[in-house]
Motif scaffolding. Structure first.
Motif, PDB file in Angstrom:
ATOM      1  N   HIS A  40     -45.729  67.031  28.938  1.00  0.00           N
ATOM      2  CA  HIS A  40     -46.502  65.818  28.275  1.00  0.00           C
ATOM      3  C   HIS A  40     -47.123  64.763  29.344  1.00  0.00           C
ATOM      4  N   GLN A  41     -46.733  64.847  30.474  1.00  0.00           N
ATOM      5  CA  GLN A  41     -47.272  63.703  31.472  1.00  0.00           C
ATOM      6  C   GLN A  41     -47.219  62.298  30.862  1.00  0.00           C
ATOM      7  N   PRO A  42     -46.120  61.784  30.525  1.00  0.00           N
ATOM      8  CA  PRO A  42     -46.068  60.406  29.968  1.00  0.00           C
ATOM      9  C   PRO A  42     -46.702  59.292  30.968  1.00  0.00           C
ATOM     10  N   ASP A  43     -47.226  58.347  30.332  1.00  0.00           N
ATOM     11  CA  ASP A  43     -47.743  57.196  30.997  1.00  0.00           C
ATOM     12  C   ASP A  43     -46.653  56.521  31.814  1.00  0.00           C
ATOM     13  N   LEU A  44     -45.664  56.312  30.908  1.00  0.00           N
ATOM     14  CA  LEU A  44     -44.223  55.543  31.123  1.00  0.00           C
ATOM     15  C   LEU A  44     -42.994  56.290  31.081  1.00  0.00           C
ATOM     16  N   ILE A  45     -42.048  56.070  31.926  1.00  0.00           N
ATOM     17  CA  ILE A  45     -40.793  56.639  31.536  1.00  0.00           C
ATOM     18  C   ILE A  45     -39.507  55.484  31.720  1.00  0.00           C
ATOM     19  N   THR A  72     -46.101  57.688  38.091  1.00  0.00           N
ATOM     20  CA  THR A  72     -45.681  57.402  37.062  1.00  0.00           C
ATOM     21  C   THR A  72     -44.735  56.326  36.858  1.00  0.00           C
ATOM     22  N   PRO A  73     -44.901  54.952  36.362  1.00  0.00           N
ATOM     23  CA  PRO A  73     -43.937  54.007  36.387  1.00  0.00           C
ATOM     24  C   PRO A  73     -42.746  54.626  35.695  1.00  0.00           C
ATOM     25  N   VAL A  74     -41.630  54.343  36.405  1.00  0.00           N
ATOM     26  CA  VAL A  74     -39.978  54.607  35.824  1.00  0.00           C
ATOM     27  C   VAL A  74     -39.295  53.340  35.796  1.00  0.00           C
ATOM     28  N   ALA A 110     -42.497  45.816  29.137  1.00  0.00           N
ATOM     29  CA  ALA A 110     -42.786  46.825  30.183  1.00  0.00           C
ATOM     30  C   ALA A 110     -43.722  47.730  29.944  1.00  0.00           C
ATOM     31  N   VAL A 111     -44.170  47.880  28.971  1.00  0.00           N
ATOM     32  CA  VAL A 111     -45.341  48.770  28.533  1.00  0.00           C
ATOM     33  C   VAL A 111     -46.507  48.076  28.670  1.00  0.00           C
ATOM     34  N   ARG A 112     -46.542  46.848  28.659  1.00  0.00           N
ATOM     35  CA  ARG A 112     -47.940  46.026  28.865  1.00  0.00           C
ATOM     36  C   ARG A 112     -48.099  46.122  30.368  1.00  0.00           C
ATOM     37  N   LYS A 113     -46.998  45.613  31.071  1.00  0.00           N
ATOM     38  CA  LYS A 113     -46.956  45.416  32.386  1.00  0.00           C
ATOM     39  C   LYS A 113     -47.369  46.770  33.405  1.00  0.00           C
ATOM     40  N   HIS A 114     -46.697  47.812  32.858  1.00  0.00           N
ATOM     41  CA  HIS A 114     -46.800  49.067  33.700  1.00  0.00           C
ATOM     42  C   HIS A 114     -47.889  50.069  33.196  1.00  0.00           C
ATOM     43  N   VAL A 115     -48.258  50.087  31.977  1.00  0.00           N
ATOM     44  CA  VAL A 115     -49.231  50.928  31.382  1.00  0.00           C
ATOM     45  C   VAL A 115     -50.590  50.199  31.016  1.00  0.00           C
ATOM     46  N   LEU A 116     -50.618  49.092  30.181  1.00  0.00           N
ATOM     47  CA  LEU A 116     -51.931  48.614  29.905  1.00  0.00           C
ATOM     48  C   LEU A 116     -52.486  47.728  30.845  1.00  0.00           C
ATOM     49  N   ALA A 121     -55.563  52.744  32.983  1.00  0.00           N
ATOM     50  CA  ALA A 121     -55.744  52.656  31.376  1.00  0.00           C
ATOM     51  C   ALA A 121     -56.809  51.766  31.270  1.00  0.00           C
ATOM     52  N   ALA A 122     -57.665  51.248  32.078  1.00  0.00           N
ATOM     53  CA  ALA A 122     -58.672  50.235  31.682  1.00  0.00           C
ATOM     54  C   ALA A 122     -59.751  51.316  31.661  1.00  0.00           C
TER      55      ALA A 122
END
Length: 122
Positions: A40-45, A72-74, A110-116, A121-122
């Protein structure tokens, strides 16, 4: 992705993240997670520290040593809030450390900080 051996924690995180529009993949432990990460290659774990077989530190280290997933952010999840635990998490490559019980706001921050906020993601 949420990796935790507690069904309650997995479901809580899934509900919070899904309500915010995130696609959520669940795994019961590190072994289960490694196969799903490849698929699945997640964006965040989010990974629990205390799990049977393959704990969160070992799981994080395997993710960060993999060339394909090392960026990938963990985020470590734990009921332990000691300095030693936080340092050990950093040593294996974790990007952040959240203490359980977490809130919806904490997870989404955490999602906003590490993914968005990431350039990809831009």
């Amino acid at each position: 992705m949420v990796i935790d051996d507690s069904n309650t924690i997995r479901r809580s995180a899934e509900i919070f993240l899904a309500q915010a529009g995130c696609e959520v993949i669940l795994a019961e432990d590190g072994f289960d997670a490694m196969a799903k990460i490849a698929d699945h290659q997640p964006d965040l774990i989010f990974v629990d520290i205390m799990m049977p077989r393959l704990d969160g530190y070992q799981t994080c280290m395997l993710i960060k040593k993999n060339q394909r997933f090392r960026n990938t952010p963990v985020i470590m999840l734990s009921s332990k809030d000691g300095l030693f635990d936080r340092v050990r998490g950093r040593m294996v490559g974790s990007d952040e450390y959240l203490t359980k019980p977490f809130t919806k706001d904490t997870l989404l921050a955490a999602v906003r900080k590490h993914v968005l906020a990431s350039p990809a993601a831009a």
